[in-house]
Design a protein around this motif. Structure first.
Motif, mmCIF file in Angstrom:
data_model
loop_
_atom_site.group_PDB
_atom_site.id
_atom_site.type_symbol
_atom_site.label_atom_id
_atom_site.label_comp_id
_atom_site.label_asym_id
_atom_site.label_seq_id
_atom_site.Cartn_x
_atom_site.Cartn_y
_atom_site.Cartn_z
ATOM 1 N N ALA A 140 9.374 4.695 -26.955
ATOM 2 C CA ALA A 140 10.133 3.581 -26.386
ATOM 3 C C ALA A 140 11.034 4.063 -25.262
ATOM 4 O O ALA A 140 11.067 3.469 -24.176
ATOM 5 N N TRP A 141 11.741 5.150 -25.510
ATOM 6 C CA TRP A 141 12.671 5.595 -24.457
ATOM 7 C C TRP A 141 11.922 6.167 -23.271
ATOM 8 O O TRP A 141 12.349 6.007 -22.127
ATOM 9 N N VAL A 142 10.807 6.841 -23.535
ATOM 10 C CA VAL A 142 10.014 7.337 -22.407
ATOM 11 C C VAL A 142 9.442 6.164 -21.620
ATOM 12 O O VAL A 142 9.352 6.198 -20.387
ATOM 13 N N GLN A 143 9.087 5.110 -22.332
ATOM 14 C CA GLN A 143 8.597 3.911 -21.645
ATOM 15 C C GLN A 143 9.661 3.354 -20.717
ATOM 16 O O GLN A 143 9.396 3.031 -19.559
ATOM 17 N N ILE A 144 10.893 3.264 -21.230
ATOM 18 C CA ILE A 144 11.952 2.724 -20.382
ATOM 19 C C ILE A 144 12.233 3.662 -19.213
ATOM 20 O O ILE A 144 12.394 3.231 -18.061
ATOM 21 N N LEU A 145 12.233 4.966 -19.492
ATOM 22 C CA LEU A 145 12.534 5.915 -18.423
ATOM 23 C C LEU A 145 11.444 5.908 -17.366
ATOM 24 O O LEU A 145 11.712 5.767 -16.173
#
Lengths: 123, 326
Positions: free
Chosen positions: B55-60
């Motif tokens: 999820a955080w890699v997706q946002i980043l």
């Protein structure tokens, strides 16, 4: 939790991506639709990561299917797909910008794919 | 129907709804921002499914990098701000294929996972992901790093036109550059430009003469007593700027006096005339550096050059004259 919800969402996202790729004429919007499709695949992978154990209840496990003791590789594949999407967008936008520099346009219908298309397009 | 189910339904509705706007919006920039919403909702779905790192890699990566790249491309290709009318092909074939794909995938996935229930996985940690990436999947990881390097080099090569450039035989020759317009060759325009240049040169000469006079050790005497030297200098600069503009030729106006507008005989500039030498105190209209009683004080309407050859006695400052003759 129902496993069918994320799968159906991913299927709808993929269908919307297909529709966008076929519908749009602008190359940048086609890239956005491709991003939607890649995102749907990522969602499928992550959902499978979370639900595949429950879905395969009763299925005889195969030795080759478990390279690690805890077979939770869907998130890893999703990370790989994200990296692939980033590389794809970088190269794709470089191509689009180069094409825009040549033709002052990014309309995909006007791209000359063959040598004999050149006169028709530029004329 | 648990809380997680409801959350996934809501996030999925947001993702699918904004994806609909991505593929149907007539604004390029709005499509990009709807893509942000869709990708963000998908990141929320990842969080519900227990894949925090994804999820955080997706946002980043997606929201932070890919969408920004897309918006940069929208900007660099000079996309219009408003709606673009010619953005879409006819909708029917795309709708047929897209609807077919969506229907097929939905039916297939519903049939496969209809009754499957699963427990929410334990909160994932970076430790598990790291062990898997650098244990079982280390070879794909390395291959992926090489692919990223190749994509980087490829993007640079594509973006630089001087790498591998070949002369295009179909490119238009340089002679296709349109010839300069007739106004460039016009005598009237040339004469006007020369007048403007002469006026600017005159103003520069005058300022240089004043500076030379001050540097020569002639401090301005405070005859007025009410104006400081800075005020007077500021007013002079104001006159140089604005009087030159007022005195300039106006389009459609009456023709100028050729005697005063020719090169070598520029207009009279204030502060250099000997008219009315009896006046020793500057009045409100006087905008010049007061230099003593024996020197002429300028009047507002006077415009002369100190360097004009035919008005040699009109020069109030001998060092200024030397400066300009050299």
């Amino acid at each position: 939790m129902h496993a069918v919800i994320p799968y159906v969402i991913a299927g709808l996202l993929f269908a919307l991506g297909v529709y966008g790729v076929l519908r749009r004429r602008n190359a940048i919007l086609v890239l956005m639709a491709v991003e939607l499709m890649l995102n749907a695949v990522n969602l499928i992978l992550v959902a499978a990561d979370a639900t595949i154990k429950s879905a395969l209840a009763g299925v005889q496990p195969e030795a080759w299917a478990y390279p690690v003791p805890e077979p939770r590789a869907g998130a890893i594949f999703a990370l790989f797909v994200i990296v692939l999407a980033a590389a794809e967008v970088g190269v794709g936008l470089a191509i689009i910008l180069q094409y825009y520099r040549l033709r002052r346009d990014v309309v995909l219908d006007d791209v000359a794919l063959h040598e004999h298309d050149h006169e028709r397009v530029s004329g | 129907m648990t809380v997680a189910d409801a959350l996934m339904l809501a996030l999925g509705a947001i993702a699918v709804g904004s994806a609909v706007f991505v593929v149907t919006s007539a604004h390029l920039v709005r499509a990009g921002f709807y893509l942000v919403v869709s990708l963000g909702a998908t990141a929320g779905l990842y969080l519900v499914l227990g894949a925090e790192l994804v999820a955080w890699v997706q946002i980043l990566v997606y929201v932070g990098a890919v969408v920004v790249l897309l918006l940069f491309a929208v900007m660099l290709t000079r996309a219009p701000i408003g709606p673009s009318p010619d953005l879409d092909r006819p909708a029917l074939p795309a709708a047929l294929v897209g609807g077919g794909v969506g229907l097929g995938l939905t039916v297939l996935l519903i049939d496969a996972f209809r009754w499957t229930e699963f427990e929410l996985p334990p909160a994932g940690t970076g430790r598990r992901v790291g062990e898997q990436i650098f244990g079982a999947w280390v070879l794909p990881f390395e291959v992926l790093s090489i692919l990223l390097l190749a994509a980087l080099v490829g993007a640079i090569v594509l973006s630089r036109p001087d790498i591998g450039a070949r002369p295009d035989p179909n490119a238009p020759a340089d002679s296709d550059v349109p010839p300069p317009g007739p106004v460039d060759e016009s005598d009237e325009v040339k004469a006007r430009l020369e007048r403007i240049a002469a006026r600017q040169a005159a103003a520069q000469d005058r300022l240089r003469a004043q500076r030379a006079a001050e540097n020569a050790g002639a401090p301005p005497t405070e005859t007025a007593g009410v104006k400081t030297r800075e005020d007077v200098l500021r007013e002079q600069a104001h006159d140089v700027v604005f009087r030159a503009r007022e005195a300039g030729p106006t389009l459609g106006g009456p023709p100028e006096n050729p005697e005063t507008s020719q090169e070598g005989r520029p207009r009279v500039i204030e502060g250099t005339s000997h008219e009315n030498p009896a006046r020793t105190l500057p009045t409100g209209n006087d905008r010049a550096l007061p230099r003593g009683t024996d020197r002429a004080l300028p009047r507002g309407n006077d415009r002369a050059l100190p360097a004009s050859a035919d008005k040699g006695p009109a020069l109030p400052k001998p060092p200024a004259q030397d400066d300009e003759e050299t």
